[in-house]
Scaffold this motif. Structure first.
Motif, PDB file in Angstrom:
ATOM      1  N   HIS A  19       1.264   7.419  11.120  1.00  0.00           N
ATOM      2  CA  HIS A  19       1.666   8.679  11.762  1.00  0.00           C
ATOM      3  C   HIS A  19       2.566   9.463  10.831  1.00  0.00           C
ATOM      4  O   HIS A  19       3.581   8.926  10.375  1.00  0.00           O
ATOM      5  CB  HIS A  19       2.428   8.409  13.064  1.00  0.00           C
ATOM      6  CG  HIS A  19       1.571   7.783  14.117  1.00  0.00           C
ATOM      7  ND1 HIS A  19       1.269   6.445  14.125  1.00  0.00           N
ATOM      8  CD2 HIS A  19       0.941   8.331  15.194  1.00  0.00           C
ATOM      9  CE1 HIS A  19       0.490   6.186  15.156  1.00  0.00           C
ATOM     10  NE2 HIS A  19       0.260   7.305  15.820  1.00  0.00           N
ATOM     11  N   VAL A  20       2.175  10.704  10.568  1.00  0.00           N
ATOM     12  CA  VAL A  20       3.016  11.591   9.765  1.00  0.00           C
ATOM     13  C   VAL A  20       3.653  12.599  10.715  1.00  0.00           C
ATOM     14  O   VAL A  20       2.952  13.369  11.367  1.00  0.00           O
ATOM     15  CB  VAL A  20       2.182  12.309   8.685  1.00  0.00           C
ATOM     16  CG1 VAL A  20       3.009  13.391   8.001  1.00  0.00           C
ATOM     17  CG2 VAL A  20       1.675  11.304   7.657  1.00  0.00           C
TER      18      VAL A  20
ATOM     19  N   HIS B 206       7.018   1.822  19.165  1.00  0.00           N
ATOM     20  CA  HIS B 206       5.782   1.042  19.090  1.00  0.00           C
ATOM     21  C   HIS B 206       5.954  -0.273  18.348  1.00  0.00           C
ATOM     22  O   HIS B 206       4.957  -0.892  17.956  1.00  0.00           O
ATOM     23  CB  HIS B 206       4.680   1.882  18.440  1.00  0.00           C
ATOM     24  CG  HIS B 206       4.292   3.058  19.294  1.00  0.00           C
ATOM     25  ND1 HIS B 206       4.817   4.308  19.116  1.00  0.00           N
ATOM     26  CD2 HIS B 206       3.484   3.137  20.379  1.00  0.00           C
ATOM     27  CE1 HIS B 206       4.321   5.123  20.039  1.00  0.00           C
ATOM     28  NE2 HIS B 206       3.523   4.437  20.817  1.00  0.00           N
ATOM     29  N   GLY B 207       7.197  -0.681  18.156  1.00  0.00           N
ATOM     30  CA  GLY B 207       7.443  -1.947  17.462  1.00  0.00           C
ATOM     31  C   GLY B 207       6.911  -1.922  16.036  1.00  0.00           C
ATOM     32  O   GLY B 207       6.508  -2.954  15.493  1.00  0.00           O
ATOM     33  N   GLY B 208       6.886  -0.729  15.438  1.00  0.00           N
ATOM     34  CA  GLY B 208       6.306  -0.594  14.100  1.00  0.00           C
ATOM     35  C   GLY B 208       7.345  -0.536  12.999  1.00  0.00           C
ATOM     36  O   GLY B 208       8.464  -1.019  13.165  1.00  0.00           O
TER      37      GLY B 208
ATOM     38  N   VAL C 152       3.131   2.717  11.522  1.00  0.00           N
ATOM     39  CA  VAL C 152       4.001   2.906  10.353  1.00  0.00           C
ATOM     40  C   VAL C 152       4.283   4.398  10.196  1.00  0.00           C
ATOM     41  O   VAL C 152       3.358   5.206  10.124  1.00  0.00           O
ATOM     42  CB  VAL C 152       3.336   2.363   9.061  1.00  0.00           C
ATOM     43  CG1 VAL C 152       4.256   2.578   7.858  1.00  0.00           C
ATOM     44  CG2 VAL C 152       2.985   0.888   9.195  1.00  0.00           C
ATOM     45  N   THR C 153       5.554   4.739  10.176  1.00  0.00           N
ATOM     46  CA  THR C 153       5.932   6.130   9.918  1.00  0.00           C
ATOM     47  C   THR C 153       6.762   6.158   8.640  1.00  0.00           C
ATOM     48  O   THR C 153       7.233   5.130   8.175  1.00  0.00           O
ATOM     49  CB  THR C 153       6.790   6.717  11.058  1.00  0.00           C
ATOM     50  OG1 THR C 153       8.024   6.000  11.129  1.00  0.00           O
ATOM     51  CG2 THR C 153       6.076   6.621  12.397  1.00  0.00           C
TER      52      THR C 153
ATOM     53  N   ASP D 178      11.661   5.021  25.479  1.00  0.00           N
ATOM     54  CA  ASP D 178      10.600   4.948  26.482  1.00  0.00           C
ATOM     55  C   ASP D 178       9.958   6.297  26.758  1.00  0.00           C
ATOM     56  O   ASP D 178       8.745   6.423  26.845  1.00  0.00           O
ATOM     57  CB  ASP D 178      11.166   4.412  27.809  1.00  0.00           C
ATOM     58  CG  ASP D 178      10.961   2.916  27.897  1.00  0.00           C
ATOM     59  OD1 ASP D 178      10.322   2.379  26.960  1.00  0.00           O
ATOM     60  OD2 ASP D 178      11.441   2.307  28.872  1.00  0.00           O
ATOM     61  N   SER D 179      10.817   7.297  26.926  1.00  0.00           N
ATOM     62  CA  SER D 179      10.301   8.613  27.318  1.00  0.00           C
ATOM     63  C   SER D 179       9.880   9.454  26.115  1.00  0.00           C
ATOM     64  O   SER D 179       9.380  10.560  26.270  1.00  0.00           O
ATOM     65  CB  SER D 179      11.373   9.359  28.113  1.00  0.00           C
ATOM     66  OG  SER D 179      12.539   9.447  27.326  1.00  0.00           O
ATOM     67  N   PHE D 180      10.097   8.933  24.909  1.00  0.00           N
ATOM     68  CA  PHE D 180       9.782   9.729  23.723  1.00  0.00           C
ATOM     69  C   PHE D 180       8.266   9.825  23.545  1.00  0.00           C
ATOM     70  O   PHE D 180       7.569   8.812  23.445  1.00  0.00           O
ATOM     71  CB  PHE D 180      10.416   9.096  22.487  1.00  0.00           C
ATOM     72  CG  PHE D 180      10.200   9.890  21.228  1.00  0.00           C
ATOM     73  CD1 PHE D 180      10.868  11.088  21.036  1.00  0.00           C
ATOM     74  CD2 PHE D 180       9.321   9.455  20.249  1.00  0.00           C
ATOM     75  CE1 PHE D 180      10.659  11.839  19.887  1.00  0.00           C
ATOM     76  CE2 PHE D 180       9.108  10.199  19.091  1.00  0.00           C
ATOM     77  CZ  PHE D 180       9.784  11.383  18.915  1.00  0.00           C
ATOM     78  N   ASP D 181       7.774  11.048  23.517  1.00  0.00           N
ATOM     79  CA  ASP D 181       6.323  11.227  23.472  1.00  0.00           C
ATOM     80  C   ASP D 181       6.034  12.614  22.883  1.00  0.00           C
ATOM     81  O   ASP D 181       6.588  13.607  23.352  1.00  0.00           O
ATOM     82  CB  ASP D 181       5.779  11.142  24.904  1.00  0.00           C
ATOM     83  CG  ASP D 181       4.270  11.106  24.917  1.00  0.00           C
ATOM     84  OD1 ASP D 181       3.648  11.338  23.860  1.00  0.00           O
ATOM     85  OD2 ASP D 181       3.717  10.855  25.995  1.00  0.00           O
TER      86      ASP D 181
END
Ligand code: GLU
Length: 444
Positions: free
Chosen positions: A199-200, A32-34, A3-4, A286-289
């Motif tokens: 995640h903040v 993340h399917g969140g 959750v963001t 996909d590549s977001f990290d």
């Protein structure tokens, strides 16, 4: 479940910096399917407006960053009150009576001695009688959160790596004003717990706040979310200028910037990944990290955005833009015209060129040539490769080639010296209009 949340204050429009923050929160949740939540930080009742709240929502819609839920802090005062009372009962918050002038004086004295402006906790030492005396003077307390000096602050930031802060070097933050209103710090931590934020993601200007809020999470008995603090945006020549930094969705829209372009750029600047023309943000997930984010500031360059925008317009499928194109402009027309566009709005100019007879400034010596062209066009088979057939026949008949062959035709047919590939454009103009235009130019 990831959750963001994106937590703007509705005291102004979104600007490029917080659009980027919103995007990264959205991307992380989507990847993340969140869930991606919008939280309006409107505890500042004076400066927050419903107009700005609405504008933020519509900007997010334009960007395609649709929240899975939203809350307003101004609806949640009862929750803050309850949490505050619990913290107070446990001695985690304490009342202070210093006026802002008195606090300013304390800071000056410290500065004079070369010391950092850390609050001296004088209010903690007040006796009941001392507090009562202030109250009798008519003072109302503001409230500070009492940092735990015995526990060093540590977290592993997803972008900045291990972070350590010494709470003794920080002032106990003021969390509530004397009039009872809330400052940003505590409600945000309460909401992050209550909304299940995992995640903040926010700018590195919040690093110290995170240190303070980590202690608030602990005081409220909750595990903190993970934190990712991103380096701030800068302009191509250093600090982001006021003009560039305040650019919002309206300004981008007026410039003809596609949301996809803004997203493709803001997803990648400041990371080790290249900026690429991507029309579907899902392809960026996909590549977001956060591991790919650098510590150095991300460079935002309007010219780079415009160039990327053109590249994206060139590959946008007709279905994605059909509702914004002039009526009658079908997929074949779009495919013919899009390689020539910097912005989608320019499609209408080219469509007008297709539809309306141009004001062609052709040279006298080209009139016979254009009359011949009209004749050939009139007799030709328009089903296939008409531009090649027409120019091929004209070349053979007249011996013209290159510019002398092509330019008078383009001018007579479109009124312009440059434009989309005539192979694609001429069939859109069609036989009847083309012959009439060539004849008209020949007769001028
Ligand atoms: N309203 C705060 C801001 O816009 C939110 C910061 C946060 O993400 O916690 O800076």
């Amino acid at each position: 479940m990831t959750v963001t949340r994106f937590a703007p204050s509705p005291t102004g429009r979104l600007h490029v910096g917080n659009i980027r923050t919103a995007l990264h929160n959205w991307m992380w949740a989507r990847k993340h399917g969140g869930r991606f939540l919008l939280r309006l930080d409107d505890t500042d009742i004076e400066r927050s407006t419903t107009e700005h709240a609405e504008a933020i929502r519509s900007d997010l819609t334009w960007l395609g960053l649709i929240p899975d839920g939203h809350v307003r802090q101004s609806d949640r005062f009862a929750l803050y009150e309850a949490r505050f009372e619990a913290l107070r009962a446990d001695g985690h918050v304490y009342p202070c009576y210093e006026s802002s002038e008195e606090l300013e004086l304390k800071r000056k004295v410290l500065a004079g001695r070369g010391l950092p402006p850390i609050y001296d906790r004088a209010a903690l030492a007040l006796s009941d009688a001392g507090r009562a005396a202030y109250e009798a003077e008519g003072r109302r307390p503001h409230w500070r959160f009492r940092l735990d000096h015995a526990t060093p602050i540590h977290w592993d930031d997803l972008i900045r790596g291990p972070q350590n802060l010494d709470p003794k070097l920080l002032s106990d933050p003021v969390i509530r004003r004397a009039d009872g209103s809330w400052l940003y710090m505590l409600p945000s931590a309460i909401d992050d717990i209550d909304m299940g934020v995992t995640h903040v993601v926010r700018g590195e200007d919040h690093v110290t706040n995170t240190g303070l809020q980590l202690q608030m999470f602990t005081a409220m008995g909750s595990a903190p979310p993970a934190f990712a603090h991103e380096a701030l945006l800068v302009g191509s020549e250093g600090k982001l200028s006021k003009r560039l930094g305040s650019l919002g969705c309206d300004a981008f829209r007026e410039e003809g910037i596609e949301p996809a372009a803004l997203i493709a750029l803001l997803a990648r600047i400041g990371t080790s990944l290249p900026v690429e023309p991507v029309t579907d943000p899902a392809a960026l997930l996909d590549s977001f990290d956060f591991a790919r984010f650098g510590r150095a500031p991300a460079r935002f360059d309007l010219d780079e955005l415009k160039a990327l925008n053109a590249r994206i317009v060139h590959i946008l499928p007709h279905a994605a833009v059909a509702d914004r194109l002039p009526t009658g402009m079908d997929a074949a027309a779009w495919d013919a015209i899009r390689p020539n566009l910097s912005t989608l709005a320019e499609a209408a100019d080219w469509w007008a060129v297709v539809e309306n007879a141009p004001n062609a400034a052709v040279a006298d010596e080209d009139r016979d040539y254009l009359a011949r062209a009209a004749g050939i066009a009139n007799g030709a088979d328009w089903n296939d490769g008409i531009w090649k057939a027409l120019t091929g026949a004209l070349g053979t008949e007249t011996g013209r080639k290159g510019k002398a062959l092509f330019l008078p035709l383009r001018l007579a047919l479109t009124g312009r010296e440059h434009g989309p590939d005539m192979n694609a454009l001429l069939p859109l103009i069609g036989k009847e209009r083309a012959v009439a235009r060539l004849e008209a130019a020949a007769a001028l």
